[in-house]
Write an enzyme that holds these catalytic residues in place. Structure first.
Site, mmCIF file in Angstrom:
data_model
loop_
_atom_site.group_PDB
_atom_site.id
_atom_site.type_symbol
_atom_site.label_atom_id
_atom_site.label_comp_id
_atom_site.label_asym_id
_atom_site.label_seq_id
_atom_site.Cartn_x
_atom_site.Cartn_y
_atom_site.Cartn_z
ATOM 1 N N PRO A 266 29.276 56.676 -10.734
ATOM 2 C CA PRO A 266 29.399 55.786 -12.010
ATOM 3 C C PRO A 266 29.360 56.803 -13.195
ATOM 4 C CG PRO A 266 27.967 55.124 -10.284
ATOM 5 C CD PRO A 266 28.231 56.228 -9.713
ATOM 6 N N PHE B 206 38.786 52.748 -9.805
ATOM 7 C CA PHE B 206 37.756 53.195 -10.342
ATOM 8 C C PHE B 206 37.598 53.198 -11.972
ATOM 9 C CE2 PHE B 206 37.517 56.362 -6.453
ATOM 10 C CZ PHE B 206 37.191 55.186 -5.588
ATOM 11 N N PRO B 207 37.496 52.234 -12.637
ATOM 12 C CA PRO B 207 37.675 51.794 -13.857
ATOM 13 C C PRO B 207 36.276 52.655 -14.634
ATOM 14 C CG PRO B 207 37.626 49.733 -13.027
ATOM 15 C CD PRO B 207 37.729 50.603 -11.985
ATOM 16 N N TYR C 7 41.287 48.050 4.502
ATOM 17 C CA TYR C 7 39.837 47.765 4.199
ATOM 18 C C TYR C 7 39.307 46.874 5.158
ATOM 19 C CZ TYR C 7 41.310 48.775 -0.618
ATOM 20 O OH TYR C 7 41.916 49.230 -1.899
#
Length: 290
Positions: free
Chosen positions: A221, A214-215, A66
Site C-alpha cells: 500500500p 494497483f491504483p 483468478y
C-alpha cells in the site's frame, strides 16, 4: 430501485462501438485469500457483482486464473445471461500451480486453452476483450508477436471481439498494433508508480484506453505523507483520492477497483463525484517525483 451513478463519464474503445463508464469493477478479490479457491461467502460475492451492475457499471475485469476458474464462475452465477451493455475483459498468459503459485503460460497451446477456459467458465461463445498479459513483475522488452498473433487468429475465428495488452512496454504496444488493433493497455500505475506517464499520454492521442492496476499500491500500500495531508483536508479516504486523481489524470484512463464488499464498492464509486482542485492535484503529482 437503486439510483445509478454517473461513474465520471465514459470512454469509447478505439475503432469500436463499445462505450465504457470510466469506473468499472475488478473481480480479482471475489476469489479466496491469495486469489486462490472459493471465497468464504459466495452469496456476498454474487451480491457485490449484482450491486455493481445495478449502480451502472458496465465494465468487469477478470481472468480465469483468478481462483483459478472461481471468479469467472461466480460472475456467471451472478450475472448470466449478461446485460447487453456489459463488457467483460479477461486476460491470458498465466496459470496457477497446485501450490497456488503464479506461473507463465505463454505458449500458443496454453493461450488457446486459456481462451477456451474463459469462454467455458463465463458461459459465452465470444469474449468481449482479451488482454495478453506479458509475464514478469514489471514490463520487460521482448517480442510478443507470436503470442499476440495467436489471439488475433482467435479473433478472426470469432471467439474474441477485441484485443488488449497487459504489463507491456510502449514498443510492445506498437508491435501488437502492427498485427491487430489494440483497444486497451492494462499496466501498473498510481500516484507513486509513474513509469507509464509518457505511455498514458501516447495512448490518449491514439484513442486507446489505459487501465491502471494497483491504483493504491496493490500488495504494498502507498505510503505518503502528502497523501495523508490531502486526506486530512478533503472529506474522502485514500482510495477515493487516488481514484479521483487517476480520473483527472487523463480522459482515456478507465478504473477497475476491486472489492468483495458492497459497502466498499459504494465507497470506491464516490471517487466519481470527487473533483480535486488544481492545488491538490499539484501536490499529488509531486508524489511521483519523490
Amino acid at each position: 430501485m437503486i439510483a445509478q451513478v454517473n461513474l465520471s463519464g465514459s470512454f469509447t474503445l478505439t475503432g469500436t462501438s463499445v462505450t465504457l463508464k470510466r469506473i468499472g469493477y475488478g473481480a480479482m478479490q471475489l476469489a479466496g485469500s491469495g486469489v486462490w479457491g472459493p471465497p468464504r461467502d459466495v452469496d456476498a460475492a454474487v451480491a457485490v457483482l449484482r450491486e455493481a451492475i445495478a449502480l451502472g457499471i458496465n465494465h468487469i475485469d477478470t481472468s480465469d486464473f483468478y481462483g483459478p476458474h472461481i471468479t469467472n464462475q461466480i460472475i456467471r452465477q451472478a450475472l448470466h445471461p449478461y446485460p447487453e451493455n456489459l463488457t467483460i475483459v479477461t486476460k491470458v498468459g498465466a496459470v496457477r500451480g497446485a501450490d497456488a503459485s503464479w506461473n507463465p503460460a505463454q505458449s500458443p497451446t496454453e493461450l488457446l486453452q486459456a481462451v477456451h477456459d474463459n469462454l467455458s467458465n463465463l458461459g459465452v461463445e465470444v469474449i468481449d476483450v482479451v488482454n495478453l498479459r506479458r509475464w514478469g513483475e514489471e514490463p520487460n522488452e521482448g517480442s510478443i508477436a507470436e503470442q499476440f498473433t495467436v489471439l488475433a487468429e482467435m479473433q478472426q475465428q470469432g471467439l474474441i471481439r477485441h484485443l488488449g495488452l497487459s504489463n507491456v512496454t510502449a514498443a510492445q504496444v506498437e508491435e501488437a498494433r502492427a498485427i491487430a488493433p489494440v483497444v486497451c493497455v492494462q499496466n501498473q500505475y498510481n500516484l507513486a508508480h509513474r513509469d507509464d506517464d509518457a505511455l498514458v499520454d501516447e495512448l490518449a492521442l491514439k484513442g486507446i484506453a489505459y487501465v491502471p492496476f494497483f491504483p493504491l499500491g496493490g500488495f504494498n500500500p502507498l505510503q505518503s505523507s502528502t497523501l495523508d495531508t490531502v486526506v486530512a483536508s478533503i472529506k474522502a479516504n485514500k482510495m477515493q483520492i487516488a481514484l479521483a486523481w487517476l480520473l483527472q489524470r487523463s480522459p482515456n484512463i478507465l478504473l477497475i477497483p476491486g472489492t468483495s464488499s458492497v459497502e466498499h464498492l459504494h465507497e470506491n464509486l464516490k471517487a466519481a463525484d470527487l473533483q480535486l482542485p488544481p492545488q491538490i492535484i499539484a501536490e499529488l503529482d509531486a508524489i511521483g517525483g519523490t
